[in-house]
Design an enzyme around this catalytic site. Structure first.
Site, PDB file in Angstrom:
ATOM      1  N   SER A 151       0.841  -1.196   0.000  1.00 18.76           N
ATOM      2  CA  SER A 151       0.000   0.000   0.000  1.00 18.76           C
ATOM      3  C   SER A 151       0.880   1.251   0.000  1.00 18.76           C
ATOM      4  O   SER A 151       1.645   1.455  -0.929  1.00 18.76           O
ATOM      5  CB  SER A 151      -0.958  -0.042   1.199  1.00 18.76           C
ATOM      6  OG  SER A 151      -2.007   0.878   1.028  1.00 18.76           O
ATOM      7  N   LYS A 203     -22.984  17.167   6.871  1.00 10.76           N
ATOM      8  CA  LYS A 203     -21.958  17.295   7.913  1.00 10.76           C
ATOM      9  C   LYS A 203     -21.892  16.067   8.817  1.00 10.76           C
ATOM     10  O   LYS A 203     -20.823  15.701   9.283  1.00 10.76           O
ATOM     11  CB  LYS A 203     -22.234  18.539   8.755  1.00 10.76           C
ATOM     12  CG  LYS A 203     -21.120  18.877   9.732  1.00 10.76           C
ATOM     13  CD  LYS A 203     -19.824  19.152   8.997  1.00 10.76           C
ATOM     14  CE  LYS A 203     -18.712  19.516   9.979  1.00 10.76           C
ATOM     15  NZ  LYS A 203     -17.431  19.724   9.283  1.00 10.76           N
TER      16      LYS A 203
END
Length: 256
Positions: A151, A203
């Site tokens: 990764s 949000k």
């Protein structure tokens, strides 16, 4: 393992994978110490012949001439740690990289990578710094993979001109992951009411104490897809024709 390491490494390292003659002592000539915000590497050898893992690489470039290969260790999780001497991050390595590439005695820079990955931002910042300094000072770079360079760890390795991996090294994992837990049913069982107030429609998206929202889930997936595409573009541009397997095989997030 059900398949040989040679076959497993083929998609990424078909032209590059080399068995380090001694994975334990390949770079034992380097003494590492943490000094505040940077990692200092001091070589204890007069030449690169003590570096058994990169000896063939160096001799192929410069024959048997004496010279130094300056090794920089990247060990641990890639993260913007609260303390500068923890983990792998740009702030910690910036001065070390600049000082290493400026060293006129260094014939090459070796990135000693032993990392399962971590922050994509910190990985990219270090990657860009290595690429910039390599071009500026015209110094070749080799990545030496330890136990794992996956990764973000492989992201760092991609900045090198060549990658050397042990047969037992775990490499690749070109993908992006985001995980968490959902507790909405648990708190409901215990009679706990979730109260959340926001200004802005999205949000409170992916709040772990609220039922999952399909719209937010789909939007989060687009973010992951964008990050994955960026990762793939970096590997395409840096590895080029060294990637001999199909992209459907290489970019699945699987480690080899």
């Amino acid at each position: 393992m059900l398949r040989t390491r040679a076959a497993a490494l083929a998609p990424l390292f078909r032209h590059e994978a080399r068995l380090l003659s001694s994975s334990t002592t390949a770079l034992s000539a380097a003494k590492e110490e943490s000094t505040g915000s940077r990692v200092f590497v001091q070589l204890k050898t007069t030449g690169w012949k003590a570096f058994s893992g990169i000896r063939n690489w160096a001799e192929k470039k410069w024959g048997n001439k004496d010279g130094y290969v300056l090794a920089i260790p990247f060990k641990g999780i890639i993260r913007d740690a609260p303390r500068q001497n923890q983990g792998i991050n740009f702030d910690r390595y910036q001065k070390t990289l600049e000082r290493s590439f400026k060293n006129s005695k260094a014939k090459a820079i070796a990135l000693r990578i032993n990392s399962p990955g971590g922050s994509p931002v910190q990985s990219h910042l270090i990657y860009k710094s290595v690429k910039y300094l390599k071009e500026k000072y015209n110094v070749p770079v080799v990545a030496v993979c330890g136990d794992v360079a996956a990764s973000g760890g492989y992201f760092l390795a991609a900045a090198a001109d060549e990658i050397i991996a042990d047969e037992a090294s775990i490499v690749g994992s070109i993908g992006v992951v985001s995980g968490g837990f959902g507790f909405s049913d648990l708190i409901k069982k215990w009679g706990i009411e979730r109260r959340i107030m926001t200004a802005g429609k999205h949000k409170g998206g992916m709040d772990p104490f609220s039922p999952i929202n399909d719209e937010e889930k789909a939007y989060t997936q687009t973010i992951l897809n964008d990050m994955h595409e960026h990762f793939k573009n970096v590997i395409r541009s840096s590895r080029g024709d060294k990637l001999t397997a199909s992209e459907d095989e290489v970019f699945t997030g699987r480690a080899w």
